[in-house]
Design an enzyme around this catalytic site. Structure first.
Site, PDB file in Angstrom:
ATOM      1  N   GLY A 159       0.840  -1.209   0.000  1.00 39.16           N
ATOM      2  CA  GLY A 159       0.000   0.000   0.000  1.00 39.16           C
ATOM      3  C   GLY A 159       0.865   1.246   0.000  1.00 39.16           C
ATOM      4  O   GLY A 159       1.887   1.297   0.677  1.00 39.16           O
ATOM      5  N   ARG A 213      19.171  10.634  -4.593  1.00 41.91           N
ATOM      6  CA  ARG A 213      20.190  11.700  -4.478  1.00 41.91           C
ATOM      7  C   ARG A 213      21.396  11.258  -3.654  1.00 41.91           C
ATOM      8  O   ARG A 213      22.522  11.651  -3.954  1.00 41.91           O
ATOM      9  CB  ARG A 213      19.532  12.966  -3.916  1.00 41.91           C
ATOM     10  CG  ARG A 213      18.477  13.511  -4.894  1.00 41.91           C
ATOM     11  CD  ARG A 213      18.543  14.987  -5.068  1.00 41.91           C
ATOM     12  NE  ARG A 213      17.752  15.408  -6.226  1.00 41.91           N
ATOM     13  CZ  ARG A 213      16.910  16.425  -6.230  1.00 41.91           C
ATOM     14  NH1 ARG A 213      16.726  17.137  -5.126  1.00 41.91           N
ATOM     15  NH2 ARG A 213      16.268  16.744  -7.337  1.00 41.91           N
ATOM     16  N   ARG A 228       0.992  -5.024  -5.026  1.00 44.27           N
ATOM     17  CA  ARG A 228       1.263  -6.221  -4.219  1.00 44.27           C
ATOM     18  C   ARG A 228       1.426  -7.357  -5.225  1.00 44.27           C
ATOM     19  O   ARG A 228       0.456  -7.763  -5.853  1.00 44.27           O
ATOM     20  CB  ARG A 228       0.105  -6.485  -3.256  1.00 44.27           C
ATOM     21  CG  ARG A 228      -0.084  -5.361  -2.237  1.00 44.27           C
ATOM     22  CD  ARG A 228      -1.101  -5.714  -1.169  1.00 44.27           C
ATOM     23  NE  ARG A 228      -1.151  -4.674  -0.150  1.00 44.27           N
ATOM     24  CZ  ARG A 228      -2.070  -3.715  -0.101  1.00 44.27           C
ATOM     25  NH1 ARG A 228      -3.028  -3.667  -0.996  1.00 44.27           N
ATOM     26  NH2 ARG A 228      -2.031  -2.802   0.843  1.00 44.27           N
ATOM     27  N   GLY A 240       5.959  -2.365   3.379  1.00 42.26           N
ATOM     28  CA  GLY A 240       5.579  -2.919   4.674  1.00 42.26           C
ATOM     29  C   GLY A 240       6.109  -4.326   4.876  1.00 42.26           C
ATOM     30  O   GLY A 240       6.995  -4.799   4.140  1.00 42.26           O
ATOM     31  N   ASP A 241       5.532  -4.996   5.852  1.00 41.72           N
ATOM     32  CA  ASP A 241       6.026  -6.302   6.269  1.00 41.72           C
ATOM     33  C   ASP A 241       6.060  -7.347   5.146  1.00 41.72           C
ATOM     34  O   ASP A 241       7.053  -8.063   4.983  1.00 41.72           O
ATOM     35  CB  ASP A 241       5.114  -6.795   7.407  1.00 41.72           C
ATOM     36  CG  ASP A 241       5.884  -7.664   8.359  1.00 41.72           C
ATOM     37  OD1 ASP A 241       7.098  -7.453   8.490  1.00 41.72           O
ATOM     38  OD2 ASP A 241       5.271  -8.579   8.939  1.00 41.72           O
ATOM     39  N   GLY A 242       4.983  -7.412   4.368  1.00 37.15           N
ATOM     40  CA  GLY A 242       4.903  -8.375   3.268  1.00 37.15           C
ATOM     41  C   GLY A 242       6.013  -8.116   2.260  1.00 37.15           C
ATOM     42  O   GLY A 242       6.652  -9.053   1.756  1.00 37.15           O
ATOM     43  N   THR A 280       4.518   2.452   5.558  1.00 35.33           N
ATOM     44  CA  THR A 280       3.126   2.005   5.674  1.00 35.33           C
ATOM     45  C   THR A 280       2.401   2.903   6.660  1.00 35.33           C
ATOM     46  O   THR A 280       2.974   3.281   7.691  1.00 35.33           O
ATOM     47  CB  THR A 280       3.005   0.538   6.140  1.00 35.33           C
ATOM     48  OG1 THR A 280       1.661   0.299   6.570  1.00 35.33           O
ATOM     49  CG2 THR A 280       3.936   0.189   7.289  1.00 35.33           C
ATOM     50  N   ASP A 336       0.161   1.964   8.522  1.00 35.27           N
ATOM     51  CA  ASP A 336      -0.323   1.150   9.652  1.00 35.27           C
ATOM     52  C   ASP A 336       0.598   1.174  10.881  1.00 35.27           C
ATOM     53  O   ASP A 336       0.176   0.805  11.965  1.00 35.27           O
ATOM     54  CB  ASP A 336      -0.508  -0.311   9.209  1.00 35.27           C
ATOM     55  CG  ASP A 336      -1.478  -0.446   8.046  1.00 35.27           C
ATOM     56  OD1 ASP A 336      -2.309   0.462   7.865  1.00 35.27           O
ATOM     57  OD2 ASP A 336      -1.393  -1.452   7.312  1.00 35.27           O
ATOM     58  N   ASP A 361       2.985  -0.822  11.623  1.00 35.98           N
ATOM     59  CA  ASP A 361       2.963  -2.185  12.166  1.00 35.98           C
ATOM     60  C   ASP A 361       4.231  -2.980  11.847  1.00 35.98           C
ATOM     61  O   ASP A 361       4.187  -4.187  11.647  1.00 35.98           O
ATOM     62  CB  ASP A 361       1.726  -2.943  11.654  1.00 35.98           C
ATOM     63  CG  ASP A 361       1.707  -3.049  10.136  1.00 35.98           C
ATOM     64  OD1 ASP A 361       2.533  -2.392   9.471  1.00 35.98           O
ATOM     65  OD2 ASP A 361       0.869  -3.794   9.597  1.00 35.98           O
ATOM     66  N   MET A 372      -8.360   3.009   9.185  1.00 30.34           N
ATOM     67  CA  MET A 372      -7.550   1.911   8.642  1.00 30.34           C
ATOM     68  C   MET A 372      -6.524   1.399   9.660  1.00 30.34           C
ATOM     69  O   MET A 372      -6.471   1.875  10.788  1.00 30.34           O
ATOM     70  CB  MET A 372      -6.833   2.366   7.379  1.00 30.34           C
ATOM     71  CG  MET A 372      -7.661   2.251   6.130  1.00 30.34           C
ATOM     72  SD  MET A 372      -6.636   2.602   4.684  1.00 30.34           S
ATOM     73  CE  MET A 372      -7.749   2.125   3.384  1.00 30.34           C
ATOM     74  N   ARG A 423      -5.200  -2.133   9.023  1.00 33.17           N
ATOM     75  CA  ARG A 423      -5.148  -3.591   8.812  1.00 33.17           C
ATOM     76  C   ARG A 423      -5.303  -4.292  10.149  1.00 33.17           C
ATOM     77  O   ARG A 423      -6.326  -4.120  10.802  1.00 33.17           O
ATOM     78  CB  ARG A 423      -3.855  -3.996   8.112  1.00 33.17           C
ATOM     79  CG  ARG A 423      -3.964  -5.342   7.405  1.00 33.17           C
ATOM     80  CD  ARG A 423      -2.674  -5.711   6.695  1.00 33.17           C
ATOM     81  NE  ARG A 423      -2.432  -4.906   5.527  1.00 33.17           N
ATOM     82  CZ  ARG A 423      -2.941  -5.164   4.322  1.00 33.17           C
ATOM     83  NH1 ARG A 423      -3.716  -6.197   4.151  1.00 33.17           N
ATOM     84  NH2 ARG A 423      -2.683  -4.392   3.305  1.00 33.17           N
TER      85      ARG A 423
HETATM   86  O1  F6P Z   1      -1.506  -1.361   4.634  1.00 33.15           O
HETATM   87  C1  F6P Z   1      -2.091  -0.134   4.334  1.00 33.15           C
HETATM   88  C2  F6P Z   1      -3.583  -0.273   4.178  1.00 33.15           C
HETATM   89  O2  F6P Z   1      -4.107   1.003   3.857  1.00 33.15           O
HETATM   90  C3  F6P Z   1      -4.315  -0.880   5.373  1.00 33.15           C
HETATM   91  O3  F6P Z   1      -4.530   0.053   6.406  1.00 33.15           O
HETATM   92  C4  F6P Z   1      -5.568  -1.362   4.719  1.00 33.15           C
HETATM   93  O4  F6P Z   1      -6.129  -2.441   5.432  1.00 33.15           O
HETATM   94  C5  F6P Z   1      -5.089  -1.816   3.370  1.00 33.15           C
HETATM   95  O5  F6P Z   1      -3.874  -1.144   3.110  1.00 33.15           O
HETATM   96  C6  F6P Z   1      -6.051  -1.545   2.240  1.00 33.15           C
HETATM   97  O6  F6P Z   1      -5.526  -2.098   1.073  1.00 33.15           O
HETATM   98  P1  F6P Z   1      -6.121  -1.813  -0.372  1.00 33.15           P
HETATM   99  O7  F6P Z   1      -5.763  -0.411  -0.747  1.00 33.15           O
HETATM  100  O8  F6P Z   1      -5.467  -2.814  -1.236  1.00 33.15           O
HETATM  101  O9  F6P Z   1      -7.602  -1.962  -0.266  1.00 33.15           O
END
Ligand code: F6P
Length: 302
Positions: free
Chosen positions: A16, A30, A77, A107-109, A131, A133, A135, A175, A177
């Site tokens: 995201g 840079r 993704r 992010g983590d993934g 991210t 989140d 997280d 939001m 996640r």
């Molecule tokens: O990881 C960022 C995030 O905005 C989360 O907060 C949310 O659950 C998810 O991505 C939404 O993903 P998408 O934009 O693919 O619906």
């Protein structure tokens, strides 16, 4: 683990998008150029690596982006990158250009993918936490969180105005996640009566008792901030439950959604993105290879 000297770096944004990713790209480009490295931008995350959408970046290519939300490299993704064949194609595309170091902003993934890739092909990868989140284990900061939480606060303040005018109870879903940081921070900052997050189990019966008490005292304006990942469910589920249990209350549900991902990054997000971008390149140059994440940043310079 590789100890080769890095000469050509690729940067990509994955997962995201988050406000401040552009500032991080700019810093990576840079800083690389400053050190005499060649630097490439990969489009649409790992998909661009597989589809060979990799372009050289110069100083001008990152001009006038520090203040812009989204990501100039675009993001995705990538399902293909989870497959061994996908990663092999990606590696071949990097190899034919001589790219020997990668910076992944995501992010983590995205970091899990980078770690796998790095181990398989002995190519150093540095992850920059990007991210909304917040997280990423081990990091107090992620690029985009500050902007997103401020967007949420601004929106919830506005909802409070209309809730107050109509004596309404509002359930606002934010939001995050599986994480409750946006809900917790924005809820505290807006004086929400209740905050529901996945990290703690909410006693819904206790919540109903408290709201019924308030109803009796004629306190009719209530803001309940719910993290989308709350174990009870998101805003819609919580709203429906409350409507069922409190038939006299005037209840509305508002889901803030993707507005939290957009917009010009805050000063803090621009700052941490710039510092992380710089630090990621320094890590590659110093031989800090195959690290999963760039975890900690000191925002209090001595
Ligand atoms: O990881 C960022 C995030 O905005 C989360 O907060 C949310 O659950 C998810 O991505 C939404 O993903 P998408 O934009 O693919 O619906």
């Amino acid at each position: 683990m590789s100890t080769k000297k890095v000469t050509k770096i690729a940067v990509l944004t994955s997962g995201g998008d988050a406000p401040g990713m552009n500032a991080a790209i700019r810093a990576v480009v840079r800083t690389s150029l400053y050190h005499g490295l060649e630097v490439f931008g990969v489009a649409r995350g790992y998909n661009g690596m597989i589809e060979d959408d990799i372009i050289p970046m110069d100083s001008k290519s990152v001009a006038n982006i520090i203040q812009r939300g989204g990501t100039i490299l675009k993001t995705a993704r990538s399902k293909e990158f989870f497959e061994t064949e996908g990663r092999q194609v990606a590696y071949n595309n990097l190899k034919k250009r001589g790219i020997d170091g990668i910076v992944v902003i995501g992010g983590d993934g995205s970091f899990k993918g980078a770690q796998k890739f790095s181990n398989e092909f002995d190519i150093p990868c540095i992850g920059i936490p990007g991210t909304i989140d917040k997280d990423i284990a081990g990091s107090d900061f992620t690029i985009g969180f500050d902007t997103a939480v401020n967007t949420a606060v601004e929106a919830i303040d506005k909802i409070r105005d209309t809730a107050d005018a109509h004596d309404r109870l509002f359930v606002v879903e934010v939001m995050g996640r599986d994480a409750g940081y946006i809900a917790l921070h924005s809820g505290i900052a807006t004086g929400a009566e209740n905050i529901l997050i996945p990290e703690t189990k909410t006693d819904m019966n206790a919540l109903i008792t408290a709201l019924t008490e308030k109803e009796k005292r004629k306190k009719l304006v209530n803001l309940i901030v719910v993290a989308e990942g709350d174990e009870f469910g998101g805003g819609t589920q919580v709203g429906n439950f409350l409507k069922d249990k409190l038939p006299n209350a005037d209840i509305r549900v508002c889901i803030l959604g993707h507005i939290q991902r957009g917009g010009s990054p805050s000063c803090l997000d621009r700052l941490i993105a710039s510092r992380m971008g710089y630090h990621a390149v320094e890590c590659l140059l110093n031989g800090t290879h195959n690290v999963k994440t760039l975890l900690i940043i000191n925002t209090n310079p001595k």
